[in-house]
Write a protein that holds these residues in place. Sequence first.
Motif, PDB file in Angstrom:
ATOM      1  N   GLU A  63       2.868  -1.350   4.274  1.00  0.00           N
ATOM      2  CA  GLU A  63       2.175  -0.069   4.164  1.00  0.00           C
ATOM      3  C   GLU A  63       3.178   1.071   4.238  1.00  0.00           C
ATOM      4  OE1 GLU A  63      -0.678   0.112   7.269  1.00  0.00           O
ATOM      5  OE2 GLU A  63      -1.816  -1.648   6.589  1.00  0.00           O
ATOM      6  N   LEU A  81       4.262   4.612   5.072  1.00  0.00           N
ATOM      7  CA  LEU A  81       3.803   5.640   5.991  1.00  0.00           C
ATOM      8  C   LEU A  81       4.483   6.962   5.644  1.00  0.00           C
ATOM      9  CD1 LEU A  81       4.130   3.607   9.324  1.00  0.00           C
ATOM     10  CD2 LEU A  81       2.117   3.846   7.869  1.00  0.00           C
ATOM     11  N   ARG A  97       1.322  -7.804   4.236  1.00  0.00           N
ATOM     12  CA  ARG A  97       1.039  -6.429   3.817  1.00  0.00           C
ATOM     13  C   ARG A  97       2.221  -5.513   4.203  1.00  0.00           C
ATOM     14  NH1 ARG A  97      -3.741  -3.647   2.671  1.00  0.00           N
ATOM     15  NH2 ARG A  97      -3.742  -1.431   3.198  1.00  0.00           N
ATOM     16  N   ALA A 112       0.844  -1.197   0.000  1.00  0.00           N
ATOM     17  CA  ALA A 112       0.000   0.000   0.000  1.00  0.00           C
ATOM     18  C   ALA A 112       0.878   1.245   0.000  1.00  0.00           C
ATOM     19  CB  ALA A 112      -0.911  -0.003   1.221  1.00  0.00           C
ATOM     20  N   GLY A 113       0.762   2.054  -1.026  1.00  0.00           N
ATOM     21  CA  GLY A 113       1.550   3.272  -1.156  1.00  0.00           C
ATOM     22  C   GLY A 113       0.924   4.184  -2.179  1.00  0.00           C
ATOM     23  N   ARG A 151       5.109   0.105   7.511  1.00  0.00           N
ATOM     24  CA  ARG A 151       4.435  -0.774   8.465  1.00  0.00           C
ATOM     25  C   ARG A 151       4.362  -2.165   7.857  1.00  0.00           C
ATOM     26  NH1 ARG A 151      -0.282   1.821   9.316  1.00  0.00           N
ATOM     27  NH2 ARG A 151       0.512   2.863  11.189  1.00  0.00           N
ATOM     28  N   PRO A 181      -0.325   1.678  -5.212  1.00  0.00           N
ATOM     29  CA  PRO A 181      -0.500   0.373  -4.558  1.00  0.00           C
ATOM     30  C   PRO A 181      -0.597  -0.768  -5.573  1.00  0.00           C
ATOM     31  CG  PRO A 181      -2.549   1.614  -4.524  1.00  0.00           C
ATOM     32  CD  PRO A 181      -1.505   2.545  -5.053  1.00  0.00           C
TER      33      PRO A 181
END
Length: 378
Positions: A375, A377, A373, A254-255, A311, A258
Amino acid sequence: MKLRVSPPVFKGRLHDARTATSIGRWLGPAFVLCFVTGLVSHFMQHPPDWLADHIPSRPSWGYRVTQGLHVASGIAAVPLLLAKLWTVYPRLFEWPPLRSARHALERLSVAVLVAGAVFELATGLLNTAQWYPWPFSFVPVHYAVAWLVTGALVVHLAVKAPEIRAHWSRRSPGTLALPAQDGADRRSLLTAVGAAVGAVTLTTVGQSVTPLKDLILFAPRHPDHGPQALPVNRTAAAAGVGRVADEEYRLVVAGPRPYKLTLDELRTLPQHEVELPIACVEGWSRSAHWTGVRVRDLLERAGAPVDARVRVVSLQLRGGYRVSELGREHARDPLTLLALRLNGEELDPDHGYPARLIAPNRPGVLQTKWVGRLEVLS
């Protein structure tokens, strides 16, 4: 007729300030080393926001050394503390119990110091065996009591400074005032205590100093015992994961851009090999060969900023440390991998199949297994 109760009289020799000072010269550094390395471990596991991006990823073996020293110094302190308590316990029966404000401060510091030191060493030893027969959370309580013990030690040293100075060496005035015939027995006692420290160290330190692994007798972990010759703290069954089906696995990144990857797609990405240790808070550590995809490559594909934290989320259903964070230093280090293979073989489920995190200079509890996952941040 009044019954007068007198305090007990101790006629045993070596319950004196010289013996206590001599043992204290070993016990004090052991406690200081244990405290400092414990702080390193605590802040690497639970860094405040201002520190998270500044924890270094090199040297790659840094945490292995500091945590190995933490556990080794704690174990070495056990016979030292017992010898120290044997030396000074007759003073518990001194009468009157409180003779002045200075004496009251000394007694209070001793009570806190002894209770806290026994608590720290006992709970620390049980933690190495992953046995927690208490209702409180180990990490915050162990950390808080460490500060309490350190404060009590500073007060105790300040109060006892004149007596320590008077008995510091064989030529000190207080030492010369003691019976000369006790010197030989005192040296024998100190030799025995030193031998006990050496014995417990040699028979436990092999769990982190692997050249000494054949001497392990009492350490709860052996660095060669476990799937793929690597120890395991939490199994896939304990984490509620089991065997993840290849066709069902998806890595979600997720970025800003994604995307998802199947396990086959992960395997087709450029694979890199590194040699990094797993170093756990319980004191054991073991180097291994890991193969996988660089985390920084995955982040670049997702359009992550250069200074972004990450994360990492596990597929595990129960147990602590399901989520961890990679600071900037670790996220961009080329040694940080999403590993797919261990020692040339596909990961065992207990080692995080199908994919796990492996990063340099990082506590084992944060080397997240069963990663599902990533992520980005901001």
